[in-house]
Design an enzyme around this catalytic site. Structure first.
Site, PDB file in Angstrom:
ATOM      1  N   THR A 216       0.819  -1.219   0.000  1.00 11.64           N
ATOM      2  CA  THR A 216       0.000   0.000   0.000  1.00 11.64           C
ATOM      3  C   THR A 216       0.843   1.254   0.000  1.00 11.64           C
ATOM      4  O   THR A 216       0.573   2.227  -0.722  1.00 11.64           O
ATOM      5  CB  THR A 216      -0.919   0.014   1.239  1.00 11.64           C
ATOM      6  OG1 THR A 216      -1.756  -1.136   1.220  1.00 11.64           O
ATOM      7  CG2 THR A 216      -1.782   1.274   1.267  1.00 11.64           C
TER       8      THR A 216
ATOM      9  N   ARG B  22     -14.030   3.924  10.830  1.00  8.04           N
ATOM     10  CA  ARG B  22     -13.747   2.790  11.711  1.00  8.04           C
ATOM     11  C   ARG B  22     -12.297   2.927  12.177  1.00  8.04           C
ATOM     12  O   ARG B  22     -11.455   3.503  11.474  1.00  8.04           O
ATOM     13  CB  ARG B  22     -13.984   1.452  11.002  1.00  8.04           C
ATOM     14  CG  ARG B  22     -13.155   1.236   9.745  1.00  8.04           C
ATOM     15  CD  ARG B  22     -13.410  -0.149   9.179  1.00  8.04           C
ATOM     16  NE  ARG B  22     -12.659  -0.387   7.953  1.00  8.04           N
ATOM     17  CZ  ARG B  22     -12.510  -1.597   7.391  1.00  8.04           C
ATOM     18  NH1 ARG B  22     -13.056  -2.660   7.948  1.00  8.04           N
ATOM     19  NH2 ARG B  22     -11.826  -1.733   6.273  1.00  8.04           N
TER      20      ARG B  22
ATOM     21  N   GLN C 230      -6.032  -1.587  -2.100  1.00  9.21           N
ATOM     22  CA  GLN C 230      -5.447  -0.312  -1.680  1.00  9.21           C
ATOM     23  C   GLN C 230      -4.706   0.346  -2.835  1.00  9.21           C
ATOM     24  O   GLN C 230      -3.883  -0.286  -3.498  1.00  9.21           O
ATOM     25  CB  GLN C 230      -4.481  -0.531  -0.509  1.00  9.21           C
ATOM     26  CG  GLN C 230      -5.142  -1.103   0.745  1.00  9.21           C
ATOM     27  CD  GLN C 230      -5.033  -2.604   0.825  1.00  9.21           C
ATOM     28  OE1 GLN C 230      -4.993  -3.289  -0.200  1.00  9.21           O
ATOM     29  NE2 GLN C 230      -4.989  -3.121   2.037  1.00  9.21           N
TER      30      GLN C 230
ATOM     31  N   TRP D 260      -8.684   2.292  12.627  1.00 10.82           N
ATOM     32  CA  TRP D 260      -7.562   1.508  12.121  1.00 10.82           C
ATOM     33  C   TRP D 260      -6.615   1.137  13.259  1.00 10.82           C
ATOM     34  O   TRP D 260      -6.017   0.067  13.266  1.00 10.82           O
ATOM     35  CB  TRP D 260      -6.834   2.305  11.028  1.00 10.82           C
ATOM     36  CG  TRP D 260      -5.714   1.572  10.362  1.00 10.82           C
ATOM     37  CD1 TRP D 260      -5.527   0.220  10.307  1.00 10.82           C
ATOM     38  CD2 TRP D 260      -4.636   2.147   9.640  1.00 10.82           C
ATOM     39  NE1 TRP D 260      -4.395  -0.089   9.593  1.00 10.82           N
ATOM     40  CE2 TRP D 260      -3.822   1.093   9.169  1.00 10.82           C
ATOM     41  CE3 TRP D 260      -4.269   3.457   9.338  1.00 10.82           C
ATOM     42  CZ2 TRP D 260      -2.666   1.309   8.424  1.00 10.82           C
ATOM     43  CZ3 TRP D 260      -3.129   3.671   8.584  1.00 10.82           C
ATOM     44  CH2 TRP D 260      -2.332   2.600   8.134  1.00 10.82           C
TER      45      TRP D 260
END
Length: 329
Positions: free
Chosen positions: A108, A239, A137, A241
């Protein structure tokens, strides 16, 4: 009467200190410059590699002509105080574009179209995009720049569009689009009068603060959240991480297809213990404070003020991001 030489010396000693000169260079698809050029380049990366270096207090201004720049760009730590200025009539006229994803880039954090490491970076009136699509990603821009300002910019991608990872960052009058976790990282970032657009059923943010002592987090202020037509599907504001993830949404318009809970655990039904997700003064059909996740917060106007940019981003050096943004065109 003093002697002429003495008078000149007094004038020099009393004069204001000389400031380092700014440097202005130009980038155009029709640019004829080579590595020997000093002000005219055909690619943005060539300008980054070969433009003259400003003095200690100077700034490098890169004036970018309309066009699609199919290239990956790195602004290194050795290029502090760099400003990208799109010279088109709107942000869509200047586009920096690539199509790497985590698989093709071997991770990523190697997939970004643009990588910003020099402190004091600024950008105005251009687009950063990753066109890999829903292939995992795929970062459009990674920002690891303290005192960074983005004004009138667009950030386009799907998963992990904007890696707001380090330092204090201010986004104003801009547009950010993606599907999953598309604003992520551990910067202290304020998104002011920004449209954040959800392209599929996912999560706007995945902030990654790792300790309660860190002065990081994302603030979405005076903005608007929109989405594609998702049918019966819904999406979330964010959310966590990392364990101490922090996102605050203030005076922002929220759409009907935002999940009433607002916020989601990272996975499953686990209840985040240390994540701090808060709202105040939001409007629109998606603003449903009584239905929010029990572990999120509805705060007062007094508490909300600490997250305004002039306070949240001030730091020990008294940085004023709004004043810096006003200096841009």
């Amino acid at each position: 009467m003093y002697p002429l030489a003495f008078s000149c010396l007094v004038s020099v000693l009393n004069a204001p200190p000389l400031r380092a000169q700014d440097v202005h260079v130009h980038v155009s698809p029709q640019g004829k410059g080579t590595k020997e050029s000093t002000d005219d380049f055909p690619t943005i990366q060539m300008a980054m590699d070969h433009a003259p270096q400003p003095g200690p207090d100077g700034r490098l201004y890169v004036h970018i002509a309309p066009g699609i720049y199919d290239e990956r760009v790195i602004v290194t730590q050795n290029r502090p105080r760099t400003t990208f200025l799109g010279t088109g009539s709107e942000p869509s006229a200047v586009v920096i574009s690539a199509a790497q994803n985590a698989r093709t880039a071997q991770g990523t954090f190697f997939s970004e179209t643009v990588e910003i490491n020099g402190e004091g970076f600024e950008a105005d009136n251009l687009t950063f995009r990753n066109i890999a699509g829903p292939t995992g990603q795929a970062v459009a821009i990674a920002v690891r720049s303290d005192r960074a300002v983005f004004k009138h910019c667009r950030f386009l991608g799907d998963q992990d569009t904007l890696f707001a990872d380090y330092g204090r960052q201010y986004y104003l009058d801009s547009f950010i689009a993606g599907g999953v976790d598309f604003i992520f990282g551990n910067a202290a970032a304020v998104f002011d009068h920004v449209e954040i657009h959800e392209t599929r059923s996912g999560y706007l943010t995945a902030q990654s603060r790792t300790a309660a002592s860190q002065k990081t987090g994302y603030v979405i202020l005076n903005s608007k959240v929109t989405s594609e037509d998702l049918g019966e599907q819904q999406f979330f504001l964010g959310r966590p991480w990392r364990e101490y993830s922090r996102v605050i949404v203030l005076q922002t318009e929220l759409p009907a297809n935002l999940n009433p809970l607002g916020w989601s655990p990272w996975s499953g039904d686990e209840t985040p213990v240390h994540a701090y997700y808060a709202e105040w003064g939001n409007v629109g059909p998606g603003a449903r404070p009584r239905q929010r996740a029990s572990w999120s917060h509805q705060i007062s106007s007094t508490d909300a003020k600490q997250y305004f940019p002039e306070t949240f981003l001030r730091g020990g050096d008294g940085w004023n991001p709004q004043e810096e943004a006003r200096k841009l065109p």
